[in-house]
Design an enzyme around this catalytic site. Structure first.
Site, PDB file in Angstrom:
ATOM      1  N   SER A  26       0.830  -1.197   0.000  1.00 56.99           N
ATOM      2  CA  SER A  26       0.000   0.000   0.000  1.00 56.99           C
ATOM      3  C   SER A  26       0.872   1.257   0.000  1.00 56.99           C
ATOM      4  CB  SER A  26      -0.949  -0.074   1.189  1.00 56.99           C
ATOM      5  OG  SER A  26      -2.103   0.647   0.912  1.00 56.99           O
ATOM      6  N   HIS A  51      -7.410  -5.894   0.038  1.00 57.54           N
ATOM      7  CA  HIS A  51      -6.206  -5.078   0.212  1.00 57.54           C
ATOM      8  C   HIS A  51      -5.453  -5.519   1.463  1.00 57.54           C
ATOM      9  CE1 HIS A  51      -4.018  -1.261  -0.164  1.00 57.54           C
ATOM     10  NE2 HIS A  51      -4.187  -1.080   1.143  1.00 57.54           N
TER      11      HIS A  51
HETATM   12  C1  GCU Z   1      -5.381   4.642   1.773  1.00 54.68           C
HETATM   13  C2  GCU Z   1      -4.823   5.436   0.614  1.00 54.68           C
HETATM   14  C3  GCU Z   1      -3.977   4.568  -0.312  1.00 54.68           C
HETATM   15  C4  GCU Z   1      -2.943   3.803   0.473  1.00 54.68           C
HETATM   16  C5  GCU Z   1      -3.606   3.069   1.609  1.00 54.68           C
HETATM   17  C6  GCU Z   1      -2.629   2.385   2.586  1.00 54.68           C
HETATM   18  O1  GCU Z   1      -6.322   3.731   1.304  1.00 54.68           O
HETATM   19  O2  GCU Z   1      -5.905   6.020  -0.061  1.00 54.68           O
HETATM   20  O3  GCU Z   1      -3.322   5.380  -1.284  1.00 54.68           O
HETATM   21  O4  GCU Z   1      -2.247   2.938  -0.381  1.00 54.68           O
HETATM   22  O5  GCU Z   1      -4.342   3.973   2.409  1.00 54.68           O
HETATM   23  O6  GCU Z   1      -1.478   2.735   2.639  1.00 54.68           O
HETATM   24  O7  GCU Z   1      -3.090   1.517   3.316  1.00 54.68           O
END
Ligand code: GCU
Length: 397
Positions: free
Chosen positions: A237, A378
């Site tokens: 992420s 995710h």
């Molecule tokens: C949020 C953000 C993302 C990121 C994510 C994370 O969802 O919008 O861009 O990748 O956090 O780091 O968990």
């Protein structure tokens, strides 16, 4: 939450044609499209195009252009970071210990930027206990988003399966990202590396975290039991965005794994699918250089796209991993980055991804660029590590 998720049954076809209208409204009221049919028409800029209109066909010509490509991302997205600090030094934060029945050595190292004890952060190093100068181990390295994630038994420990990684003959170096730079607006909370360096640098937090990873690599280079020429930088992420930027800016990283990195990571921005520039620059402005904000709602004006970032990693191995339910990170856009970085890898005689439509849970990993979309949400799962490990064993062993 206003997110309306419709899981495609025909999941793979679903990457191309999710039929139901899906829109996510972020907390600033920005509507973010998650419907494939609503992806706008766009033209991807070609990293191999020359100003004169001709095409780059040699490594030499690409490497001549490469600094300007890096410069685009420095100037327009992540900001400029300082180099290795002159006063950089390392201290053991506590004595080494053996954990996991003596199979893993755990070391806490304080990475000191200068003589001010507050200008430092701690890296946690885990090594197979039999790592030695005769048999130095390759490593994975990344920012850790949960301070307790390396504590055995913590709810986040599945992200960093230390025992498995070390059992495969690799070490693992992690650093809690907020100990380098807070994951909040530094104009509101001081005490991170951007504060130590002052306003001379325009770096956002992603660049600061990537810079921190380079400083950890500086430490790894001093360890005879570690082979610092075989260090894969990995992240999930925002950590995946950081891994890509660390790999782009520091060619000592021998391999890059980006897990669910999404917008401003591995996803093609011009698709404006899931998280987009307007949303990310309002919700996480401090991740970027202020210069980036002008691209909110204007992805097409950005002089590159994220496959150029991936191309900066060539010819080193790159693995982009997505999760099919992680529409916010745009799995298909991440795959398109893997595909479109291919021509730069080919200049070096390396193979990109196959170009076949992705098959769920089947890695496309024969080339030097790999892509895999897995079932689920995710996250960085232990099972993700199995794929990254296979790739690392192939390329780093
Ligand atoms: C949020 C953000 C993302 C990121 C994510 C994370 O969802 O919008 O861009 O990748 O956090 O780091 O968990």
């Amino acid at each position: 939450m206003l997110r309306k998720i419709t899981l495609s049954i025909a999941i793979l076809a679903g990457m191309a044609s999710l039929a139901d209208a899906q829109v996510y409204i972020d907390r600033f009221g920005n509507a973010c499209n998650e419907n494939e049919a609503d992806v706008p028409e766009y033209t991807l800029p070609d990293p191999l195009a020359k100003k004169c209109g001709r095409k780059i066909t040699t490594v030499k010509a690409w490497e001549k252009k490469r600094p300007s490509v890096l410069g685009i991302f420095e100037d327009e997205m992540y900001g400029h970071a300082p180099g290795r600090p002159e006063g950089l030094h390392f201290e053991l934060a506590c004595p080494d210990e053996l954990i996991y029945d003596g199979k893993v050595l755990r070391r806490s190292v304080r990475i000191c930027i200068d003589d001010n004890p507050e200008h430092s952060f701690v890296a946690l190093i885990h090594l197979p206990a039999d790592a030695s100068a005769e048999h130095p181990v390759p490593m994975f390295e990344g920012i850790n988003l949960f301070e307790d994630a390396l504590t055995p038994g913590s709810p986040h420990s599945y992200r960093w399966p230390v025992e498995y990684i070390c059992g495969e003959g690799f070490g693992l170096a992690t650093v809690f990202h907020s100990s380098i730079e807070k994951d909040v607006d530094f104009t509101k909370v001081a005490g991170g590396v951007r504060d130590w360096y002052g306003p001379e640098y325009d770096w956002g937090a992603i660049a600061a975290w990537a810079w921190g990873l380079s400083r950890v690599l500086d430490y790894l280079e001093t360890c005879p039991e570690i082979d610092a020429t075989r260090v894969a930088v990995i992240g999930h992420s925002r950590g995946g965005k950081t891994a890509l930027w660390a790999g782009a800016t520091d060619s000592r990283f021998a391999m890059v794994c980006s897990n669910c990195s999404g917008c401003c990571g591995a996803a093609i921005s011009r698709r404006v699918f899931g998280e987009n520039f307007k949303s990310i620059s309002q919700v996480f402005p401090y991740w970027f250089t202020p210069n980036f904000y002008k691209y909110a709602d204007n992805e097409n004006a950005f002089p590159a796209d994220q496959h150029w970032l991936a191309a900066l990693i060539a010819p080193r191995p790159l693995y982009i991993g997505s999760a099919i339910e992680d529409l916010w990170a745009d799995p298909r856009g991440e795959w398109l980055t893997a595909v479109n970085a291919g021509p730069v890898y080919e200049l070096y005689g390396k193979q990109g991804v196959s170009g076949r439509e992705p098959e769920l849970d089947v890695p496309d990993a024969e080339g030097t660029v790999a892509y895999r979309v897995r079932t689920g949400i995710h996250s960085l799962l232990t099972s993700d590590w199995y794929d990254y490990m296979d790739f690392a064993k192939k390329h780093l062993k």
